[in-house]
Design a protein around this motif. Structure first.
Motif, mmCIF file in Angstrom:
data_model
loop_
_atom_site.group_PDB
_atom_site.id
_atom_site.type_symbol
_atom_site.label_atom_id
_atom_site.label_comp_id
_atom_site.label_asym_id
_atom_site.label_seq_id
_atom_site.Cartn_x
_atom_site.Cartn_y
_atom_site.Cartn_z
ATOM 1 N N ILE A 1 39.601 78.262 -6.663
ATOM 2 C CA ILE A 1 39.311 79.010 -5.624
ATOM 3 C C ILE A 1 39.391 80.494 -6.390
ATOM 4 O O ILE A 1 38.642 81.201 -6.127
ATOM 5 C CB ILE A 1 39.930 79.102 -4.514
ATOM 6 C CG1 ILE A 1 39.385 77.779 -3.718
ATOM 7 C CG2 ILE A 1 39.786 80.279 -3.532
ATOM 8 C CD1 ILE A 1 40.428 77.549 -2.522
ATOM 9 N N ARG A 2 40.673 80.778 -7.004
ATOM 10 C CA ARG A 2 40.687 82.283 -7.631
ATOM 11 C C ARG A 2 39.961 82.551 -8.617
ATOM 12 O O ARG A 2 39.427 83.774 -8.994
ATOM 13 C CB ARG A 2 42.204 82.476 -7.717
ATOM 14 C CG ARG A 2 43.154 82.932 -6.723
ATOM 15 C CD ARG A 2 44.560 83.102 -7.118
ATOM 16 N NE ARG A 2 45.293 82.235 -8.020
ATOM 17 C CZ ARG A 2 45.898 81.192 -7.434
ATOM 18 N NH1 ARG A 2 46.482 81.099 -6.247
ATOM 19 N NH2 ARG A 2 46.425 80.472 -8.229
ATOM 20 N N THR A 3 39.658 81.654 -9.522
ATOM 21 C CA THR A 3 39.029 81.992 -10.852
ATOM 22 C C THR A 3 37.433 81.820 -10.693
ATOM 23 O O THR A 3 36.578 82.505 -11.122
ATOM 24 C CB THR A 3 39.443 81.037 -11.922
ATOM 25 O OG1 THR A 3 39.546 79.819 -11.563
ATOM 26 C CG2 THR A 3 40.841 81.330 -12.571
ATOM 27 N N ASN B 1 48.953 64.832 -18.874
ATOM 28 C CA ASN B 1 48.346 63.957 -17.923
ATOM 29 C C ASN B 1 47.150 64.373 -17.302
ATOM 30 O O ASN B 1 46.063 64.135 -17.359
ATOM 31 C CB ASN B 1 49.352 63.330 -16.893
ATOM 32 C CG ASN B 1 48.792 62.594 -15.943
ATOM 33 O OD1 ASN B 1 47.595 62.757 -15.308
ATOM 34 N ND2 ASN B 1 49.459 61.489 -15.415
ATOM 35 N N ARG B 2 47.091 65.739 -16.681
ATOM 36 C CA ARG B 2 46.244 66.216 -16.183
ATOM 37 C C ARG B 2 45.011 66.749 -16.936
ATOM 38 O O ARG B 2 43.893 66.880 -16.218
ATOM 39 C CB ARG B 2 46.700 67.602 -15.179
ATOM 40 C CG ARG B 2 47.400 66.991 -13.963
ATOM 41 C CD ARG B 2 46.954 66.161 -12.785
ATOM 42 N NE ARG B 2 45.825 66.824 -12.470
ATOM 43 C CZ ARG B 2 44.529 66.028 -12.019
ATOM 44 N NH1 ARG B 2 44.745 64.683 -12.017
ATOM 45 N NH2 ARG B 2 43.485 66.825 -11.619
ATOM 46 N N ASN C 1 44.344 68.453 -7.175
ATOM 47 C CA ASN C 1 45.316 68.602 -6.264
ATOM 48 C C ASN C 1 45.519 69.961 -5.750
ATOM 49 O O ASN C 1 44.494 70.908 -6.197
ATOM 50 C CB ASN C 1 46.797 68.185 -6.821
ATOM 51 C CG ASN C 1 46.944 69.054 -8.265
ATOM 52 O OD1 ASN C 1 46.785 70.316 -8.242
ATOM 53 N ND2 ASN C 1 47.089 68.613 -9.234
ATOM 54 N N GLU C 2 46.338 70.486 -4.826
ATOM 55 C CA GLU C 2 46.394 71.609 -4.131
ATOM 56 C C GLU C 2 46.387 72.495 -5.067
ATOM 57 O O GLU C 2 45.646 73.705 -5.018
ATOM 58 C CB GLU C 2 47.509 71.604 -3.068
ATOM 59 C CG GLU C 2 47.480 72.660 -2.361
ATOM 60 C CD GLU C 2 48.080 74.038 -2.729
ATOM 61 O OE1 GLU C 2 47.923 75.163 -2.193
ATOM 62 O OE2 GLU C 2 48.857 73.968 -3.497
ATOM 63 N N ALA C 3 47.296 72.559 -6.133
ATOM 64 C CA ALA C 3 47.735 73.768 -6.954
ATOM 65 C C ALA C 3 46.311 73.854 -7.725
ATOM 66 O O ALA C 3 45.843 75.199 -7.854
ATOM 67 C CB ALA C 3 48.712 73.351 -7.881
ATOM 68 N N GLU C 4 45.629 73.099 -8.327
ATOM 69 C CA GLU C 4 44.634 73.283 -8.985
ATOM 70 C C GLU C 4 43.268 73.791 -8.123
ATOM 71 O O GLU C 4 42.428 74.705 -8.715
ATOM 72 C CB GLU C 4 43.751 71.760 -9.660
ATOM 73 C CG GLU C 4 44.956 71.452 -10.820
ATOM 74 C CD GLU C 4 44.981 69.894 -11.066
ATOM 75 O OE1 GLU C 4 43.896 69.143 -10.596
ATOM 76 O OE2 GLU C 4 45.570 69.353 -11.817
ATOM 77 N N LYS D 1 49.937 76.230 -15.284
ATOM 78 C CA LYS D 1 51.229 76.387 -14.856
ATOM 79 C C LYS D 1 51.977 74.896 -15.155
ATOM 80 O O LYS D 1 53.066 75.015 -14.729
ATOM 81 C CB LYS D 1 50.713 76.549 -13.333
ATOM 82 C CG LYS D 1 50.130 75.376 -12.728
ATOM 83 C CD LYS D 1 49.971 75.746 -11.236
ATOM 84 C CE LYS D 1 48.753 76.540 -11.168
ATOM 85 N NZ LYS D 1 48.308 76.693 -9.609
ATOM 86 N N TYR D 2 51.441 74.125 -15.680
ATOM 87 C CA TYR D 2 52.140 72.722 -15.905
ATOM 88 C C TYR D 2 53.133 72.657 -17.112
ATOM 89 O O TYR D 2 52.803 73.346 -18.247
ATOM 90 C CB TYR D 2 51.141 71.615 -15.959
ATOM 91 C CG TYR D 2 50.465 71.399 -14.793
ATOM 92 C CD1 TYR D 2 50.995 71.400 -13.597
ATOM 93 C CD2 TYR D 2 48.904 70.898 -14.740
ATOM 94 C CE1 TYR D 2 49.958 71.256 -12.226
ATOM 95 C CE2 TYR D 2 47.962 70.772 -13.794
ATOM 96 C CZ TYR D 2 48.696 70.988 -12.711
ATOM 97 O OH TYR D 2 48.118 70.569 -11.547
#
Lengths: 533, 455
Positions: free
Chosen positions: A451-453, A18-19, A443-446, A10-11
């Protein structure tokens, strides 16, 4: 690396670049894995990191029960770090940790400077309390460094005036990239001012240790001390859970340092080695196996046969006492998976205990660890200091000629090394992971993608994402505060942890999430068959 | 517990011990969470966002989302312009809110960052918004930050078209979702057409459904905030917290306003009900409202022997404390100590008025005070019950005083944020909590032969 690509999808390119270096999939293909850590968080990313003040006052200094810690700054920082970290403390006369002291800086103080107010505040504390603290510590928050208050000068004036050791910590929130900088600042000043300050204390027994990086969350330190004492090991001081200025001042008299949380305290371990020759061993008192291994390592270090014997007795006795319970908990938890995201050490420590309970760790990460916490201390020489780390600064420590002692000597050191007991070393989290994903500064998005995958059955993290995880229908347990349970260390801790997980995974609420009318049509039901659900 | 606290006070002007307030930004964050689709952005060190999210999550037992512009030492020297611009871009990219509400911190305020200019220089995606409020931590308290953020939304968004929409803007102040739902239900019973701003219900009390919505149903929508400018009048609750937003709306959109105390207790709720009824033109108060009021009075008569004549200490935020004082007085109790940490002359003046009205003597009400001072007062003259935020539990334990939790923050109990203390229903709940605390204390401390099965 499909795992990491899904998370990074999503980035935009800049954030992606960076991530991606903060994620590693462990596949044991023989190649050395490298992770990026202890670098700046990206603005706007919902990081869970705190600040330098949180690491210095909140983590390292806050637990000192005989010390008056005053926050110099506006009211918020002192307020948030008041009684919120579960570093339990008890003393025969009470504890300063129950109090919050702040200079509550106002606009005029920001404009005209706050030195005077700081000095007046401490004078007022001295006038207010009949009981005097053993030391006074001043922690500054963001604006203080900017307006240039000389808190160190105030500290020496206070010390001269009241005859109580007073030291200042320039731990403004903006320093460094996380809490980690604050740990380092606290370590430096404890080394300069407190460790070794008590020159008159009698030498403890030969088999004596300091427990470093144990903050007594939920009573972990007390359980660890109980086990050590039962084995006949004297604990001189604890850094800093239920700790005190008084005990840390004589910590130099111990024979060995035990390091539980490597991240927050390894600086002191290293500096005490340099100044006093005190070796340190990385230990882990989370889990039955790690606790036994740590005790055996300590026994081998001391090379005392009767100690080794006592350790075996204690291990056998304590393990047997909870064996049935642990296998019961395991029967409930067997085959489950976990994600674990903590500050700088627990994500490694808890993996073995989870394994003992039948739970496999599929994702692990740290908020503020450095590369050595992941990859082991062997990478330290290759880590280049960036501007943020340079701003924190290290201090040079020289050997104290009068008090330096090499307890082991070359021969025994070589012998121990050959037997796998290596002081001054920590191999990090990676070698202990059997597959799975490592994410730094998650972070929250990751976390949501994970959790989903990966769909872990349980997710250990902190308060900021606990409730997000639970909205997903996934069991979450705070691994910083233990959701007000504990201790989780040692044998009592293994029992408590197993009990809490078995309970948390099996509460009826989980199967009640989906209402009956979502699974069967409301319209099809009738009065006569309504009870079948 | 608190063993070092001596009964005798030494005058303090520089030292705060055991505060009864926190800093502005957390108030700004909570206000912003009462706007639908809003991401709060804390402009400063990331520790601020971390602390504020933490305390909100601990109070509500809910996610409290917010981001930070993550200052480093460099940004603190050269300014946070680049951080906030990168931050805003990333937030729109990753978290896709409708609006970002920026609030400042002591760090960005001390270096003098001009957030308004930064926002003007940003590229904000079409249909999206960025607003801001200055919330220096070294001025006022979290209450100040709450209303400053409200003013920020109003100043950026609210607009007058020149045509009234016939609605009433309701500024509820700092309340729990349970309170907001109670207010809403009362206003609906009174047939008032209103816009509530902000409104954290739905956001900070969201259900567990097996999936997570970062922006759940709830919160005042952006069109509703815009429409505040066309409201025929504004009704602010809480003199200290709601006066400034009322004035901001009046300044910007010429919307007149009236400010009432928090509807805590009988008469405050009566005033609220009558004002809403007069604004809605409903003519008479609906039977369901009058019945509920009558039930409350019934309860107060039935249970009075358990609390009437007792003394209380009340502490917390100014408007909450004023409301609680008023109800405690209506219950026949004497609030001998009333304390707020927020600096507010208005609080002290209103408290004096209240005490005088009820003929209560020998009482002290103080703003800009702290819990250490309150504890010292209690050590000198004990109270029968203590009412306030979680931090009161230390004093309650030290002095063995029955304790009732109300206000912000309550960090050590569950469900409280779903339940009201406002309105007649809220007053019933307060009676239950106060009476139970005192009755449980009596049960626990009495001799066996005095234990009553029926009370």
């Amino acid at each position: 690396m499909t795992g990491t690509e899904t998370i990074l999808g999503k980035y935009d390119p800049k954030v992606y670049k960076n991530r991606k270096d903060h994620m590693v999939a462990i596949d044991h293909d023989g190649s050395e894995k490298q992770i990026s850590a202890n670098t700046r968080a990206i603005p706007g990313i919902m990081t869970h990191r705190g600040c330098c003040y949180a690491g210095c006052k909140g983590v390292v200094l806050g637990p000192l029960k005989d010390t008056l810690v005053i926050t110099h700054g506006p009211i918020g920082c002192g307020f948030y770090s008041w009684g919120t970290r579960r570093n339990k403390a008890r003393g025969p006369e009470g504890s300063w940790t129950q109090y919050c002291f702040s200079t509550d800086m106002q606009e005029a103080d920001i404009v005209f400077g706050g030195d005077k107010k700081l000095k007046a505040a401490i004078a007022e504390a001295m006038a207010t309390f009949e009981k005097k603290p053993k030391s006074i510590m001043i922690c500054s928050t963001c604006p203080i460094g900017l307006i240039g208050d000389d808190i160190h000068a105030v500290a020496s004036q206070i010390e001269n005036e009241y005859g109580i050791p007073c030291m200042a910590f320039s731990c403004e929130g903006y320093k460094g990239v996380s809490q980690s900088g604050g740990h380092h600042i606290a370590n430096n000043q404890l080394m300069r001012r407190v460790i070794g300050a008590d020159v008159s204390s009698p030498a403890p027994s030969r088999i004596s240790v300091n427990l470093l990086g144990e903050y007594n969350i939920g009573g972990d330190g007390w359980e660890t001390e109980r086990i050590l004492r039962k084995c006949g090991i004297e604990v001189v001081s604890v850094f800093t859970g239920d700790g005190s200025y008084e005990n840390i001042a004589k910590s130099h008299t111990a024979t060995l340092n035990l390091v539980q949380c490597h991240r927050s305290i390894n600086y002191i371990a290293e500096m005490m080695k340099a100044r006093y020759g005190i070796d340190w061993l990385k230990v882990n008192f989370i889990g039955l196996g790690p606790t036994a291994d740590s005790l055996r390592k300590i026994a081998r270090y001391f090379g005392d046969p009767s100690l080794a014997e006592r350790v075996e007795q204690v291990v056998a006795e304590e393990t047997a006492a909870i064996a049935d319970d642990i296998s019961h908990f395991r029967s409930i938890l067997e085959g489950k998976t976990a994600a674990i995201y903590s500050g700088g050490s627990r994500s490694h420590h808890y993996q073995k205990l989870l394994e003992e309970l039948g739970v496999k760790t599929v994702m692990a990460g740290y908020e503020f660890a450095h590369r050595d916490d992941y990859e082991g201390r062997k990478v330290i020489p290759t880590i280049k200091d960036d501007a943020d780390s340079k701003n924190i600064g290290s201090i040079e420590v020289e050997a104290d000629k009068d008090r330096y002692l090499d307890f082991l000597g070359d021969e025994r050191r070589a012998e121990l090394n050959a037997g796998g007991v290596v002081p001054e070393d920590y191999a990090g989290m990676m070698p202990d992971m059997d597959g799975g994903l490592i994410v730094d500064d998650l972070n929250e998005a990751e976390a949501e993608t994970i959790i989903r995958t990966l769909r872990p059955d349980m997710f250990f993290s902190g308060i900021k994402d606990k409730y997000i995880i639970e909205k997903h229908g996934v069991y979450s347990r705070q691994i910083h505060s233990y959701d007000y349970s504990g201790p989780y260390a040692g044998y009592a801790g293994a029992y408590n942890f197993g009990r809490d997980l078995a309970m948390g995974m099996t509460i009826p609420a989980w199967r009640l999430i989906t209402p009956k009318w979502r699974t069967g049509s409301v319209l099809e039901g009738s009065v006569s068959d309504g009870g079948k659900g | 517990m608190l063993d070092f606290t001596p009964p005798s006070s030494v005058e303090r002007v520089a030292l705060r011990i055991n505060p009864c307030k926190t800093c502005q930004p957390v108030g700004a964050m909570y206000a912003a969470l009462g706007v639908h689709g809003c991401m709060p952005l804390s402009h400063g060190s990331q520790g601020c966002a971390s602390y504020h999210r933490t305390v909100l999550s601990r109070h509500f037992k809910e996610p409290a989302i917010a981001v930070s512009s993550s200052f480093t030492e460099g940004a603190s020297v050269f300014g946070g312009g680049s951080n906030i611009k990168t931050g805003v871009k990333n937030v729109f990219d990753i978290y896709k809110p409708d609006i970002i509400a920026v609030h400042t911190t002591c760090l960005s305020e001390t270096i003098g960052d001009d957030v308004r200019s930064f926002i003007q220089e940003m590229t904000v995606p079409d249909g999206k918004h960025v607003v801001h409020a200055n919330t220096p931590s070294y001025v006022g308290s979290h209450v100040t930050g709450y209303y400053n953020m409200m003013c920020g939304f109003i100043n950026y968004l609210s607009a007058s078209t020149g045509q009234s929409n016939g609605r009433v803007a309701v500024f509820p102040g700092w309340m729990n979702p349970g309170d907001l739902r109670e207010l809403r239900s009362l206003l609906e019973s009174l047939s008032l057409d209103f816009v509530m701003f902000p409104d954290q219900s739905g956001v900070m009390d969201s259900p567990l459904l097996g999936h997570y919505d970062m922006y759940p149903d709830g919160g005042t929508t952006i069109p509703e905030i815009v429409s505040l400018g066309d409201c025929r009048t504004a009704l602010g609750l809480g003199d200290v917290i709601s006066t400034e937003p009322c004035r901001a709306l009046e300044r910007k959109c010429k919307v007149p306003h009236r400010v009432l105390p928090y509807p805590i207790g009988v008469e405050n709720t009566d005033d609220f009900v009558m004002e809403a009824a007069s604004l809605s033109g409903i003519g008479s108060i609906p039977p369901c409202v009058e019945r509920e009021r009558g039930q409350l009075i019934d309860i107060m008569v039935d249970s009075h022997q358990n609390y009437a004549g007792k003394t209380a200490a009340v502490f917390g935020d100014p408007d909450t404390v004023l409301g609680l004082m008023s109800f405690v007085l209506e219950l026949g109790m004497t609030p001998i100590y009333s304390v707020t940490g927020t600096p507010s002359e208005k609080f002290e003046a209103e408290a004096e008025k209240l005490l005088k009205k009820h003929g209560a003597e020998g009482c002290r009400a103080k703003s800009n005070a702290d819990l250490f001072e309150l504890h010292q007062w209690i050590k000198r003259e004990r109270v029968d019950v203590l009412i306030g935020t979680t931090y009161g539990k230390q004093i309650a334990k030290a002095e063995d005083i029955p304790f009732v939790r109300a206000g912000f923050p309550v960090l050590d109990r569950y469900v409280h944020s779903y339940m009201p203390i406002v309105g007649y229903k809220g007053a019933m709940r307060l009676v239950e909590m106060i009476a139970n605390a005192l009755m449980e204390y009596r049960d626990r401390t009495c001799a066996d032969e005095d234990l009553e099965i029926v009370m």
